[in-house]
Design a protein around this motif. Sequence first.
Motif, PDB file in Angstrom:
ATOM      1  N   UNK A 224     -35.245 -36.359  42.140  1.00 15.42           N
ATOM      2  CA  UNK A 224     -34.397 -35.041  41.860  1.00 15.42           C
ATOM      3  C   UNK A 224     -34.380 -34.916  43.479  1.00 15.42           C
ATOM      4  N   UNK A 225     -34.294 -36.262  44.796  1.00 12.80           N
ATOM      5  CA  UNK A 225     -34.512 -36.120  46.039  1.00 12.80           C
ATOM      6  C   UNK A 225     -33.452 -35.155  45.924  1.00 12.80           C
ATOM      7  N   UNK A 226     -31.944 -36.163  45.695  1.00 10.88           N
ATOM      8  CA  UNK A 226     -30.654 -35.900  46.371  1.00 10.88           C
ATOM      9  C   UNK A 226     -29.824 -33.772  45.912  1.00 10.88           C
ATOM     10  N   UNK A 227     -30.747 -33.782  44.800  1.00 16.62           N
ATOM     11  CA  UNK A 227     -30.544 -31.956  44.545  1.00 16.62           C
ATOM     12  C   UNK A 227     -31.089 -31.311  45.474  1.00 16.62           C
ATOM     13  N   UNK A 228     -32.378 -31.856  45.994  1.00 23.34           N
ATOM     14  CA  UNK A 228     -33.300 -31.394  46.404  1.00 23.34           C
ATOM     15  C   UNK A 228     -33.229 -31.328  48.175  1.00 23.34           C
TER      16      UNK A 228
END
Length: 321
Positions: A91-95
């Motif tokens: 989920x890091x890119x979206x966050x």
Amino acid sequence: MPDAAPLRRFSYKGDRLKPLRAFCQVTRLGSVSRAAEALYVSQPAVTQQLQALERELGVRLFERSGRRLLPTREGEALYELARPLVEGLDALPGAFRRQLAGMDAGELEIAANSSTILYLLPRIVEAFRRQHPEVRLRLHNTISADGTDLLRADTVELVVGSMLDVPADLAYVPVYAFTPMLITPRDHPLASVPRLSLADISKHGLILPPQRQITWRLVDLVFHQARVPYTVSLEVGGWEVIKQYVAMGMGISIVSSICLDNDDHERLAIRPLDAWFPARSYGVVVRKGKLLSPQARAFMDLIKPDLFVRRGHDEGGHSER
């Protein structure tokens, strides 16, 4: 020479995410083939990652129940630990994008006079709105003196415009320079004078902005320093109004070239006055010691990249015109 197994194990430890992601997908879906489809890899690749994980941990992670793979007790324990890690990394890119969006959101308050808003800022504001659509931008239409009052009161972060004298608590960086111009009706006597002088101009009534504005102060300063008397026949705000009144034959005026376009050159006689008047600068004013928001920095970068970077806010401000 070290054997091959430790080398493979060291290589595996350098990338734990792939085996843990494969393990979590198999636990969730109950099938190596379905996990491979979800991960867009081959079934042998998933099997190899699971086997490498079991070898390092020294436990069995799955047992078969019919056609479905179920986690062992050790597998359930690992799933509880690994799932938040894998989901968090996935989920890091979206966050990260949401975090940037949060930085871009908010408000930006800027003070500028009407001429700056009308002639200088449209393209800059357009570019800023295109790059930062979530920022609420508010332009306060004020003369420079009132704009600096808003700056000191923290009502605005930036003042964009022109300054003659810079107070000690403010910093001003000029970015643009425009030539003062004499404008007259096309059939006016001054339109054809070969060598124009201040004395020639002083014989005719001037149409100027109100006395509080920089244009009037600059005109007054130049005529007084040259000891040439002059007459103001009309004070009116707004260069568009002034140009219209001049075109109608109500008087002549001294304006900055910032406000002149091709239509003005067709309907007015326009002559440069740089022999007597300094170039009129426009730039950005900030409060010394004020930590500017990312929104303000982004706006200033559109005016001029790295504005105020070389000159710290604690240094003396410019006093250029």
